[in-house]
Design an enzyme around this catalytic site. Structure first.
Site, PDB file in Angstrom:
ATOM      1  N   PRO A   1       0.794  -1.228   0.000  1.00 16.92           N
ATOM      2  CA  PRO A   1       0.000   0.000   0.000  1.00 16.92           C
ATOM      3  C   PRO A   1       0.824   1.274   0.000  1.00 16.92           C
ATOM      4  CG  PRO A   1      -0.140  -1.122   2.117  1.00 16.92           C
ATOM      5  CD  PRO A   1       0.512  -2.074   1.167  1.00 16.92           C
ATOM      6  N   ASN A   2       0.349   2.217  -0.794  1.00 18.84           N
ATOM      7  CA  ASN A   2       0.900   3.574  -0.902  1.00 18.84           C
ATOM      8  C   ASN A   2       2.221   3.657  -1.656  1.00 18.84           C
ATOM      9  OD1 ASN A   2      -1.239   4.894   0.604  1.00 18.84           O
ATOM     10  ND2 ASN A   2      -0.454   3.756   2.358  1.00 18.84           N
TER      11      ASN A   2
ATOM     12  N   ARG B   1       5.252  10.867  -2.551  1.00 18.65           N
ATOM     13  CA  ARG B   1       4.888  10.570  -1.170  1.00 18.65           C
ATOM     14  C   ARG B   1       6.078  10.827  -0.243  1.00 18.65           C
ATOM     15  NH1 ARG B   1       4.586   4.475   1.346  1.00 18.65           N
ATOM     16  NH2 ARG B   1       3.827   5.093   3.388  1.00 18.65           N
TER      17      ARG B   1
ATOM     18  N   TYR C   1      11.096   8.841   1.515  1.00 14.92           N
ATOM     19  CA  TYR C   1      11.116   7.764   0.527  1.00 14.92           C
ATOM     20  C   TYR C   1      11.848   8.106  -0.774  1.00 14.92           C
ATOM     21  CZ  TYR C   1       7.645   5.810   3.711  1.00 14.92           C
ATOM     22  OH  TYR C   1       7.020   5.315   4.831  1.00 14.92           O
TER      23      TYR C   1
ATOM     24  N   ASN D   1       8.163  -5.526  -0.575  1.00  6.26           N
ATOM     25  CA  ASN D   1       8.008  -4.387   0.320  1.00  6.26           C
ATOM     26  C   ASN D   1       6.518  -4.306   0.611  1.00  6.26           C
ATOM     27  OD1 ASN D   1       7.819  -2.026   1.715  1.00  6.26           O
ATOM     28  ND2 ASN D   1       8.868  -0.757   0.195  1.00  6.26           N
TER      29      ASN D   1
ATOM     30  N   ALA E   1       2.968  -0.784   5.009  1.00  5.09           N
ATOM     31  CA  ALA E   1       2.465  -0.841   6.383  1.00  5.09           C
ATOM     32  C   ALA E   1       1.979  -2.239   6.777  1.00  5.09           C
ATOM     33  CB  ALA E   1       1.343   0.177   6.562  1.00  5.09           C
TER      34      ALA E   1
ATOM     35  N   GLU F   1      12.909  -9.313   2.157  1.00  8.27           N
ATOM     36  CA  GLU F   1      12.072  -8.180   2.577  1.00  8.27           C
ATOM     37  C   GLU F   1      12.854  -6.889   2.340  1.00  8.27           C
ATOM     38  OE1 GLU F   1      11.138  -8.385   6.745  1.00  8.27           O
ATOM     39  OE2 GLU F   1      10.311  -6.347   6.793  1.00  8.27           O
TER      40      GLU F   1
ATOM     41  N   HIS G   1      12.697  -2.419   2.457  1.00  9.88           N
ATOM     42  CA  HIS G   1      12.054  -1.140   2.781  1.00  9.88           C
ATOM     43  C   HIS G   1      12.959  -0.030   2.284  1.00  9.88           C
ATOM     44  CE1 HIS G   1       9.158  -3.187   5.252  1.00  9.88           C
ATOM     45  NE2 HIS G   1      10.158  -3.894   5.743  1.00  9.88           N
ATOM     46  N   LEU G   2      12.339   1.017   1.771  1.00 13.23           N
ATOM     47  CA  LEU G   2      13.132   2.173   1.353  1.00 13.23           C
ATOM     48  C   LEU G   2      13.756   2.853   2.560  1.00 13.23           C
ATOM     49  CD1 LEU G   2      10.141   2.684  -0.705  1.00 13.23           C
ATOM     50  CD2 LEU G   2      12.248   3.218  -1.894  1.00 13.23           C
ATOM     51  N   SER G   3      12.952   3.037   3.586  1.00 15.09           N
ATOM     52  CA  SER G   3      13.442   3.720   4.790  1.00 15.09           C
ATOM     53  C   SER G   3      14.026   2.702   5.765  1.00 15.09           C
ATOM     54  CB  SER G   3      12.298   4.492   5.458  1.00 15.09           C
ATOM     55  OG  SER G   3      11.288   3.598   5.902  1.00 15.09           O
TER      56      SER G   3
ATOM     57  N   ARG H   1      12.750   4.695  12.832  1.00 16.00           N
ATOM     58  CA  ARG H   1      11.472   5.411  12.774  1.00 16.00           C
ATOM     59  C   ARG H   1      10.594   5.055  13.978  1.00 16.00           C
ATOM     60  NH1 ARG H   1       8.960   4.966   7.047  1.00 16.00           N
ATOM     61  NH2 ARG H   1       7.819   6.773   7.885  1.00 16.00           N
TER      62      ARG H   1
HETATM   63  C1  DQA Z   1       8.052   1.158   4.084  1.00 14.35           C
HETATM   64  C2  DQA Z   1       8.099   1.362   5.597  1.00 14.35           C
HETATM   65  C3  DQA Z   1       6.732   1.116   6.206  1.00 14.35           C
HETATM   66  O1  DQA Z   1       6.780   1.315   7.604  1.00 14.35           O
HETATM   67  C4  DQA Z   1       5.715   2.082   5.614  1.00 14.35           C
HETATM   68  O2  DQA Z   1       4.428   1.815   6.137  1.00 14.35           O
HETATM   69  C5  DQA Z   1       5.712   2.061   4.137  1.00 14.35           C
HETATM   70  C6  DQA Z   1       6.985   2.019   3.430  1.00 14.35           C
HETATM   71  C7  DQA Z   1       9.403   1.517   3.408  1.00 14.35           C
HETATM   72  O3  DQA Z   1       9.602   1.110   2.274  1.00 14.35           O
HETATM   73  O4  DQA Z   1      10.225   2.230   4.003  1.00 14.35           O
HETATM   74  O5  DQA Z   1       4.667   2.164   3.490  1.00 14.35           O
HETATM   75  O6  DQA Z   1       7.795  -0.205   3.810  1.00 14.35           O
END
Ligand code: DQA
Length: 148
Positions: free
Chosen positions: A11-12, A19, A24, A75, A78, A99, A101-103, A108
């Site tokens: 999502p997102n 965003r 990101y 990825n 959330a 797995e 994640h960008l961040s 965080r």
């Molecule tokens: C994320 C980190 C998640 O906590 C967040 O909800 C995202 C992006 C990342 O790629 O850093 O949607 O997966």
């Protein structure tokens, strides 16, 4: 024809580029997918890239990957921190999964520190922006090559 590597984004992540760019970055998901496509081709591999805001779509693609793919890069956004359904789908298949994640989720909010996916993953890469995906592809190709 070799099996593809599935690249799944949750999502997102369709909003990447606009965003929260301070978290990101400004690279779009389309840019990432194009890069992965070219990167995979260098070693004769291929990627199949999917994004959805729906948890069930991710479950369906994980199940499909179990039958059709040589590995998964995911990825889950959330859903990483909430989804037992995605974790159950991963537990049901027998291909390597990385797995991403960008961040750096550990820098965080506390609620991002727990991942239902990490215990089931071959490895986890986070904190490098779009490069997290590219590193994951390199790792998955190297890992699957050493066992084939
Ligand atoms: C994320 C980190 C998640 O906590 C967040 O909800 C995202 C992006 C990342 O790629 O850093 O949607 O997966």
């Amino acid at each position: 024809m070799a099996k593809p590597i599935f690249v799944l984004s949750g999502p997102n992540l369709n909003l990447l580029g606009s965003r929260e760019p301070e978290i990101y970055g400004t690279t779009t998901l389309d840019d990432i997918h194009q890069h992965l496509d070219q990167q995979a081709a260098l070693s004769g591999d291929s990627v199949a890239c999917y994004q959805s805001n729906m948890e069930g779509d991710l479950v369906n693609w994980i199940q499909k990957a179990g039958a059709e793919a040589k590995g998964i890069i995911i990825n889950a956004g959330a859903y990483t921190h909430t989804s037992i359904a995605i974790a159950d789908a991963i537990s049901s298949i027998d291909i390597p999964l990385i797995e991403v994640h960008l961040s750096n989720i550990y820098q965080r909010e506390e609620y991002r520190h727990h991942s239902y996916i990490s215990p089931l993953a071959k490895g986890v890469i986070c904190g490098f922006g779009a490069k997290s995906y590219y590193m994951a592809l390199e790792a998955l190709i190297a890992d699957t090559a050493s066992f084939s």
